[in-house]
Enzyme design. Structure first.
Site: not given
Length: 283
Positions: A170, A183
């Site tokens: 990401s 995350y």
């Protein structure tokens, strides 16, 4: 999943001029979103596909991921393209179940040429409110899961003397993010694994890369929006920060990058991070 913005490439566009005939692509988190699109594009390009997903409601975050009917329809779509599809029901946190799917894939196809570690979750939480269960789920699915799957697949790639592993990280695997520390930690960890595996596996002819998308228009946005009592588009516009005037990229954009990285056109690309950020990391 929100309506797509702008011009969407037709099916097969991501795989145009790429030939994966005779190849087997193993994709986790394949039931919908990025994984499903990548699976279909590999099939368009001639590859047979192993599509792995959990096939049930998971505990955290409380949204439906990879349910059986999605996997059934994916199999039908792949077979309609003239390719073979093996559906694997497994939680990437469970080594025993993952090993069973990998074994079945090898028995059926004889080899696994491409691994797309895509399965993952995302949820908001401030650092002083993250429950142990939430932290464990985030790290176990997003970081430990790719380790378990890769550990199972790599011996077969070593035996073949070739392979490509693509880890779906990401932009948050290259920067920080508010209320996303668990995350962010998992995605930075995946970036690190990419570099470590690239060094370790290069002597066996195996390439390892990571991709780093900005927000992607997938059903995951629905769960994030529900947490914030907002629409997916409102969440994207509030948090994206993209330079280009788009709230997110589409799954077709991710698939185009994945297939190029898996192809011989990228035969000397390993250990690196490919960014698909609409300019987010430039600011």
């Amino acid at each position: 999943m929100a309506e797509k913005i702008g011009v969407t490439p037709p099916p097969g566009a991501a795989s145009a001029e790429l030939d994966f005939r005779g190849k087997v692509a193993f994709i986790t988190g394949a039931a919908h979103g990025q994984g499903r699109q990548v699976a279909l594009e590999f099939a368009h390009a001639g590859a047979d596909v192993v599509a792995l997903d959990v096939g049930r409601q998971i505990e955290y975050p409380p949204v439906a991921f990879g349910l059986g009917d999605e996997l059934t329809s994916l199999k039908e779509e792949i077979e309609a393209l003239g390719r073979q599809a093996l559906i694997g029901i497994a939680d990437v946190r469970c080594a025993t179940d993952v090993d069973k799917v990998v074994t079945e894939a090898i028995q059926r196809f004889g080899h696994i040429d491409i691994l797309f570690n895509n399965a993952g979750i995302c949820a908001y939480a401030e650092v002083d409110t993250i429950a142990d269960e939430a932290l464990d789920a985030m790290i176990d699915i997003n970081l430990k899961g790719p380790m378990i799957v890769t550990r199972s697949v790599v011996p077969h790639m070593k035996a073949a003397g070739s392979g490509v592993i693509i880890n779906n990280s990401s932009v948050m695997g290259l920067r920080g993010g508010k209320r996303l520390s668990h995350y962010v930690a998992s995605k930075w960890g995946l970036t690190g694994l990419t570099k470590a595996w690239a060094i370790e596996l290069a002597p066996f002819g195996i390439r390892v890369v990571s991709i780093h998308p900005t927000g992607v228009n997938t059903p995951m946005n629905d769960s994030l929006a529900a947490m914030e009592n907002a629409t997916p588009l409102e969440i994207a516009e509030r948090s994206a920060g993209n330079l280009l005037p788009v709230p997110w990229v589409e799954t077709e954009d991710v698939a185009a990058l994945v297939l190029w990285l898996a192809s011989d056109k990228a035969r000397y690309v390993t250990g690196s991070q490919s960014v698909l950020d609409a300019g987010l990391l430039s600011v």
